[in-house]
Design an enzyme around this catalytic site. Structure first.
Site, PDB file in Angstrom:
ATOM      1  N   ALA A  68       0.872  -1.183   0.000  1.00 30.19           N
ATOM      2  CA  ALA A  68       0.000   0.000   0.000  1.00 30.19           C
ATOM      3  C   ALA A  68       0.907   1.231   0.000  1.00 30.19           C
ATOM      4  CB  ALA A  68      -0.874  -0.024   1.243  1.00 30.19           C
ATOM      5  N   GLY A 107       0.433  -5.118   0.756  1.00 30.09           N
ATOM      6  CA  GLY A 107      -0.683  -5.083  -0.193  1.00 30.09           C
ATOM      7  C   GLY A 107      -0.306  -5.708  -1.530  1.00 30.09           C
ATOM      8  N   GLU A 110      -0.860  -9.241  -1.151  1.00 28.61           N
ATOM      9  CA  GLU A 110      -2.312  -9.465  -1.069  1.00 28.61           C
ATOM     10  C   GLU A 110      -2.934  -9.492  -2.468  1.00 28.61           C
ATOM     11  OE1 GLU A 110      -2.810  -6.327   1.868  1.00 28.61           O
ATOM     12  OE2 GLU A 110      -3.694  -7.799   3.222  1.00 28.61           O
ATOM     13  N   GLU A 130       4.003  -5.537   7.380  1.00 31.27           N
ATOM     14  CA  GLU A 130       3.107  -4.598   8.070  1.00 31.27           C
ATOM     15  C   GLU A 130       3.407  -4.429   9.552  1.00 31.27           C
ATOM     16  OE1 GLU A 130       2.148  -6.520   5.599  1.00 31.27           O
ATOM     17  OE2 GLU A 130       0.512  -5.628   4.463  1.00 31.27           O
TER      18      GLU A 130
END
Ligand code: 3HC
Length: 655
Positions: A68, A107, A110, A130
């Site tokens: 992200a 992310g 993911e 994270e």
């Protein structure tokens, strides 16, 4: 085949019925709002166009997707949200293959997990970092990863933030294959070979079975290593939830937890640390300066510090020439270095072949003339000005004119050492922290005459050693020890004012330091600071406040843990309050007529923080430190300041 564009950062091309979607958002293809919007648009297009029979997703440059966009955290969220983009990819009716060309983190992983198959380049790196940002994966990582690799392995990865290689990812079952050919060509062929009816959606898989013991062990190991931090504990809880909750329920709980953690103080502090680390070592005006080539490093002195620096240099792939005073000392130095490598093998950080490779690049000798081969020489001899100056003058007569000379001093003035040499522009300080092969921090001391390319070389070297370089100007003790001295002084003032050492230590330990200051003094030993105070006695300003308690401890032979007594007593190694010390403290207060007052833990922390920040501000105004975040990094990585508080300068700004 014509290029299609879906946003500034997302383009695509149709090859043989497969839409190859490329994310190009330099530097690391982070999932910014433009990337998310572009991906949503690309899938919209792929769904509607009958010419598209499958999709391949890949990254431009050396990253797949770095995660992200951390810069967007703390700002109002912008649609489309990542979990929605990811759900759409997973549910997509046509096969979707991730061609993981480099880092696929957070992310990014993911997104890859939502694809129907994953092909990785051998250089790909995968993981969920994270927790290092004080958060948990927020777009399905905790629910999808266990469905691929099992609960225990997912706990291990997500709660630790560990990054795995493509080879390990294949072994674990995160990727379906590692491509040794052209990744994109393989991915296109793969996408074409899967029929739409046979796509495997990660979120719909049942979790591979694992033993209760393995899961409990992974959870308890993760919680032990987390030492009370919130994010790893939440990661463990969420991964466990995947075993019992349906996908949608697990995803919703993960998202709630992610948002709560993302908005926490701890996460704000860790984000500050993340960007501080990227800023450190950047020096204005140095961007265009090319570093010199370094292949061989000379290290003078193979004692505690020198052997650690040697291992660090060998880990960095360099050839090392260690110098000792005679053959016997050289033999011992080599044994010490081999011993450190043995420990690295035992702990799994290096394998047996890696140990042999490192030793094959090492020479330890008493023949200083061999340093003619060195591109840089780092001295790690006794911290005495006369010894170091004389050594540098000798080196002047041996090494090549383009060889850099670095001093690993903690307190001496490297400008004085440089001035004693013929070419002071090639001299700088490299202040390693002990143990040098473990500690990441490296203060790079930019001396008055250091040439720009010498500084640039030291920064490039630091990076290859895996160190975190922070540039410091010349001052006694450099950035870290200057602040540590201010911290020590204030802690001693507070003892005189009425706080006990154990109260101060307990307050700092509750704040997040692994050890309070008095426990640290005892561990490091009190005699070096005592010797310094005695040296400075003649020139000390008599009007300056001076606390005699540490001197009294030393006069009583209490030099800290190694003598069994210091600020504390250590019966059977256990730190305990000693009434004798309490009496010494009371006597010192009485001599000055100080009426002791009591302090709360918060007052203790505030006063010590203020002392550090005041000294930090002075360092900034003197130009010794370039930025406040550099000071934070030094205190976190060299002196145990809790990273989850962001360092003293950041923490003070938030209070
Ligand atoms: N968001 C925004 N900027 C990022 C970023 C990210 N995720 N990752 C890196 N950057 C920026 C850095 O700040 C730096 O910027 P600068 O040039 O202005 O200083 C630049 O990219 C290059 O970074 P590095 O110097 O670290 O580059 P390297 O090539 O050494 O390493 C990397 C590349 C391995 C991708 C490394 O940058 C990295 O580890 N990045 C962070 C990965 C991460 O933590 N991802 C998880 C994010 S949280 C998340 O995804 C939540 C999700 O679950 C919802």
């Amino acid at each position: 085949m014509s290029a299609l564009r879906f946003s500034d950062t997302i383009s695509a091309a149709l090859t043989d019925g497969i839409l190859v979607v490329t994310i190009d958002n330099a530097p690391v293809n982070a999932l910014s709002s433009d990337v998310r919007a572009g991906l949503a648009a690309a899938f919209e297009y792929a769904e509607k166009d009958d010419a598209v029979v499958g999709v391949v997703l890949t990254g431009a440059g050396s990253s797949f997707i770095g995660g992200a966009d951390i810069k967007e955290f703390g700002k109002p969220p912008v649609e489309p949200h990542l979990p929605d983009v990811i759900s759409r990819i997973e549910a997509f009716a046509k096969p979707v293959v991730a061609a993981i060309n480099g880092a696929g983190l957070g992310g990014g992983l993911e997104v890859a997990l939502a694809c129907h198959r994953r092909l990785a380049a051998p250089s790909a790196k995968l993981g969920f970092p994270e927790v290092k940002l004080g958060i948990v994966p927020g777009a399905g990582g905790t629910q999808r990863l266990p469905r691929l690799i099992g609960i225990a392995a997912a706990i291990d990865m997500i709660a630790s933030g560990r990054i795995v290689s493509a080879a390990e990812a294949l072994k674990l079952g995160i990727v379906d294959s590692v491509s040794n050919n052209i990744l994109l060509a393989d991915a296109i062929a793969d996408a074409k070979s899967i029929s739409a009816a046979a796509v495997r959606r990660t979120g719909y898989l049942s979790i591979p079975s694992g033993t209760v013991e393995a899961i409990e062990k992974a959870a308890s190991d993760a919680l032990r290593k987390a030492r009370g931090q919130r994010a790893p504990a939440e990661a463990v809880r969420l991964v466990r939830l995947a075993a019992t909750a349906p996908l949608l329920e697990g995803l919703a709980e993960e998202r709630r937890t992610f948002i709560t953690l993302r908005d926490s103080e701890e996460a704000a502090a860790l984000r500050h640390v993340f960007f501080a680390e990227r800023a450190a070592g950047k020096v204005e005006g140095l961007e265009a300066v090319a570093p010199r080539k370094i292949e061989t490093i000379g290290i003078v002195g193979t004692g505690l510090m020198g052997s650690g620096i040697t291992v660090s240099a060998l880990n960095g792939g360099y050839r090392v020439i260690g110098i000792e005073q005679n053959a016997e000392a050289a033999e011992k130095g080599r044994d010490r270095i081999a011993g450190l490598l043995d420990k690295a093998v035992q702990s799994g950080r290096v394998d047996a072949a890696g140990r042999e490779d490192r030793l094959s690049r090492l020479t330890v000798t008493a023949d200083m003339q061999q340093l003619v081969q060195a591109d840089i020489v780092i001295e790690a001899v006794f911290d005495d000005l006369a010894v170091k100056t004389e050594l540098f003058q000798r080196l002047d007569g041996i090494v090549r004119a383009d060889t850099i000379l670095a001093t690993n001093t903690s307190y001496l003035d490297p400008d004085v050492i440089a001035a004693a040499t013929k070419l002071p522009e090639r001299v700088l300080g490299l202040h390693f922290f002990s143990p040098a092969h473990i500690m990441r921090l490296l203060e790079v001391v930019n001396c008055k005459k250091t040439a720009p390319d010498v500084l640039a070389t030291a920064l490039a070297l630091a990076k290859r050693l895996g160190k975190l370089p922070v540039v410091s100007g010349v001052t006694e003790g450099f950035i870290g020890n200057r602040i540590f001295s201010a911290y020590r002084r204030e802690a001693e003032y507070m003892v005189e004012d009425g706080a006990s050492p154990q109260e101060i230590d307990a307050a700092l330990e509750a704040y997040g330091f692994p050890m309070g200051p008095f426990a640290v003094f005892d561990m490091a030993g009190l005699e070096i600071a005592w010797a310094r105070r005695k040296r400075q006695a003649a020139t000390r300003d008599p009007s300056e406040r001076y606390v005699v308690i540490a001197d009294r401890l030393c006069e009583a032979g209490r030099f800290g843990q190694k003598t069994g007594r210091g600020w504390y007593a250590y019966p059977e190694g256990n730190r305990t309050v000693d009434p004798e010390v309490t009496a010494m403290i009371e006597a010192a207060r009485a001599e000055k007529g100080i009426v002791p007052k009591s302090f709360t833990a918060d007052e203790i922390v505030s006063r010590l923080l203020k002392a550090m920040v005041d000294e930090g501000d002075t360092l900034l105004s003197e130009g010794i430190a370039a930025r406040a975040s550099d000071i934070d990094l030094v205190m976190i990585n060299g002196y145990g300041f809790p990273a989850s508080k962001g360092g003293p300068m950041f923490a003070a700004g938030r209070r």
